[in-house]
Motif scaffolding. Structure first.
Motif, mmCIF file in Angstrom:
data_model
loop_
_atom_site.group_PDB
_atom_site.id
_atom_site.type_symbol
_atom_site.label_atom_id
_atom_site.label_comp_id
_atom_site.label_asym_id
_atom_site.label_seq_id
_atom_site.Cartn_x
_atom_site.Cartn_y
_atom_site.Cartn_z
ATOM 1 N N ARG A 128 -3.580 -23.371 20.192
ATOM 2 C CA ARG A 128 -4.147 -22.988 18.886
ATOM 3 C C ARG A 128 -3.366 -21.806 18.308
ATOM 4 O O ARG A 128 -3.911 -20.734 18.059
ATOM 5 N N TYR A 149 -0.168 -31.599 5.212
ATOM 6 C CA TYR A 149 0.058 -31.667 6.660
ATOM 7 C C TYR A 149 1.155 -32.670 6.985
ATOM 8 O O TYR A 149 2.047 -32.403 7.807
ATOM 9 N N MET A 155 0.370 -22.167 7.031
ATOM 10 C CA MET A 155 0.273 -23.251 8.017
ATOM 11 C C MET A 155 1.433 -24.225 7.868
ATOM 12 O O MET A 155 1.997 -24.722 8.852
ATOM 13 N N CYS A 157 -8.980 -28.638 11.188
ATOM 14 C CA CYS A 157 -8.994 -27.915 12.462
ATOM 15 C C CYS A 157 -9.254 -28.896 13.606
ATOM 16 O O CYS A 157 -10.215 -29.672 13.581
ATOM 17 N N GLU A 166 -1.948 -16.736 14.686
ATOM 18 C CA GLU A 166 -1.047 -16.342 13.603
ATOM 19 C C GLU A 166 -1.772 -16.100 12.288
ATOM 20 O O GLU A 166 -1.380 -15.214 11.514
ATOM 21 N N LEU A 167 -2.825 -16.867 12.012
ATOM 22 C CA LEU A 167 -3.451 -16.824 10.694
ATOM 23 C C LEU A 167 -4.767 -16.043 10.646
ATOM 24 O O LEU A 167 -5.131 -15.513 9.599
ATOM 25 N N CYS A 175 -11.215 -24.079 9.055
ATOM 26 C CA CYS A 175 -10.031 -24.567 8.359
ATOM 27 C C CYS A 175 -10.091 -26.085 8.183
ATOM 28 O O CYS A 175 -10.642 -26.803 9.025
ATOM 29 N N PRO A 201 -0.770 -27.956 15.664
ATOM 30 C CA PRO A 201 -1.764 -27.181 16.417
ATOM 31 C C PRO A 201 -2.740 -28.134 17.095
ATOM 32 O O PRO A 201 -3.083 -29.183 16.540
ATOM 33 N N THR A 260 -6.033 -18.141 5.503
ATOM 34 C CA THR A 260 -5.351 -19.028 6.457
ATOM 35 C C THR A 260 -4.415 -20.022 5.776
ATOM 36 O O THR A 260 -3.584 -20.634 6.448
ATOM 37 N N CYS A 296 -2.360 -21.483 15.463
ATOM 38 C CA CYS A 296 -2.812 -21.207 14.102
ATOM 39 C C CYS A 296 -3.826 -20.050 14.077
ATOM 40 O O CYS A 296 -3.772 -19.181 13.199
ATOM 41 N N CYS A 297 -4.751 -20.028 15.031
ATOM 42 C CA CYS A 297 -5.747 -18.947 15.087
ATOM 43 C C CYS A 297 -5.064 -17.607 15.300
ATOM 44 O O CYS A 297 -5.359 -16.625 14.619
ATOM 45 N N LEU A 306 4.313 -22.683 9.593
ATOM 46 C CA LEU A 306 4.129 -22.515 11.029
ATOM 47 C C LEU A 306 4.405 -23.799 11.811
ATOM 48 O O LEU A 306 5.003 -23.767 12.889
#
Length: 290
Positions: free
Chosen positions: A99, A246, A83, A224, A104-105, A221, A94, A57, A101-102, A86
């Protein structure tokens, strides 16, 4: 191992053998968590052919990364975008409601493969409602039509997928019919409790991800949003470099929002971070972002 768990193990092995694809291995979804270790061991005990696949991820804890690398024969797949890429692409962080991220990753792999997952009803009420031994996700009308034609017993989820708790011949035929064109999952430990999982791992000498020994109940993650504000802050206190990454991604996101002429009350990536972890007293809504 107690008799109840021994029976659950027997059924899980029996189901894995019953639904094994004829022409290729299972696609075993391996996250590095305790449930993933259970299905990994069960697949070995069942003697079914399987590929152990971990979707990186890019925001996994270092402990998880090292643990996954220690597992024999794991295939580690890198995402098309990290991430950090993204977030600017999606123009928003996200969230619990969005979500991306879930998707895509974590969930992209295994298209056209029959998957083994460690999904358990005990993990959450939502999983209890939308999951069972067999889970078929695809176009609702065509999937339901195929199930009806084959006489398979099923329930429909809110998302339009099918779930089945029977391993009878119609269910097996439906799985064989669907898995090439839809996302089909076998969940062999669907009815296992947390205590079942830990007793099973102890019995087979699996120490599991070291993060559990640090007091973590679930492995996920870093940052998250499903962990809630307290969990996110705890992550960033432990892994400050991830927090910095981030913030930098949020800075790039704000530049992209300006380029697309999208309004925002944020001026810096730090502003976004404060909102994201619940420290912004204004607490703008998701509608304000979009």
């Amino acid at each position: 191992m107690n008799d109840g768990l021994a029976e659950k193990e027997r059924r899980a092995i029996e189901n894995l053998r019953a639904f094994e694809p004829q022409n290729e291995p299972y696609y075993l979804c391996y996250s590095g968590g305790k449930d993933s270790d259970c299905i990994r061991i069960l697949a070995e005990l069942a003697g079914v052919k399987h590929d152990i696949v971990h979707n990186l991820t890019t925001v996994d804890a270092p402990e998880t990364v090292y643990y996954v690398r220690s597992i024999p024969n794991v295939i580690i797949k890198k995402p098309e975008k990290s991430m950090w890429e993204l977030i600017p692409d999606k123009l928003m962080p996200p969230t619990r409601l969005v979500r991306y991220c879930c998707e895509e990753l974590k969930e992209r792999g295994g298209l056209g493969r029959l998957k083994i997952t460690g999904v358990r009803k005990a993990e959450s009420r939502a999983r209890a409602d939308r999951s069972d031994l067999i889970q078929v996700i695809g176009k609702p009308k065509t999937t339901q039509k195929a199930a009806q034609e084959m006489g398979a017993d099923y329930r429909v989820t809110k998302q339009g997928g099918l779930i089945m708790d029977m391993d009878n011949d119609p269910a097996r035929r439906l799985v064989e019919h669907c898995y090439r064109s839809r996302s089909v999952m076998v969940n062999p430990i669907i009815d296992w409790t947390d205590s079942d999982v830990w007793e099973f791992l102890r019995h087979y000498g699996c120490s599991a991800n070291p993060l559990y020994q640090c007091g973590n109940h679930r492995i996920g993650c870093i940052g998250c949003s499903m962990k809630g504000f307290r969990g996110m802050k705890s992550d960033f206190a432990k892994y400050p470099k991830y927090r910095l990454n981030y913030v930098r991604a949020f800075d790039r996101m704000l530049k992209e929002r300006k380029r697309h002429y999208l309004p925002t009350t944020w001026e810096t990536g730090e502003d976004v971070m404060r909102w994201w972890v619940g420290d912004d007293p204004r607490q703008i809504t998701l509608e304000d972002i979009l």
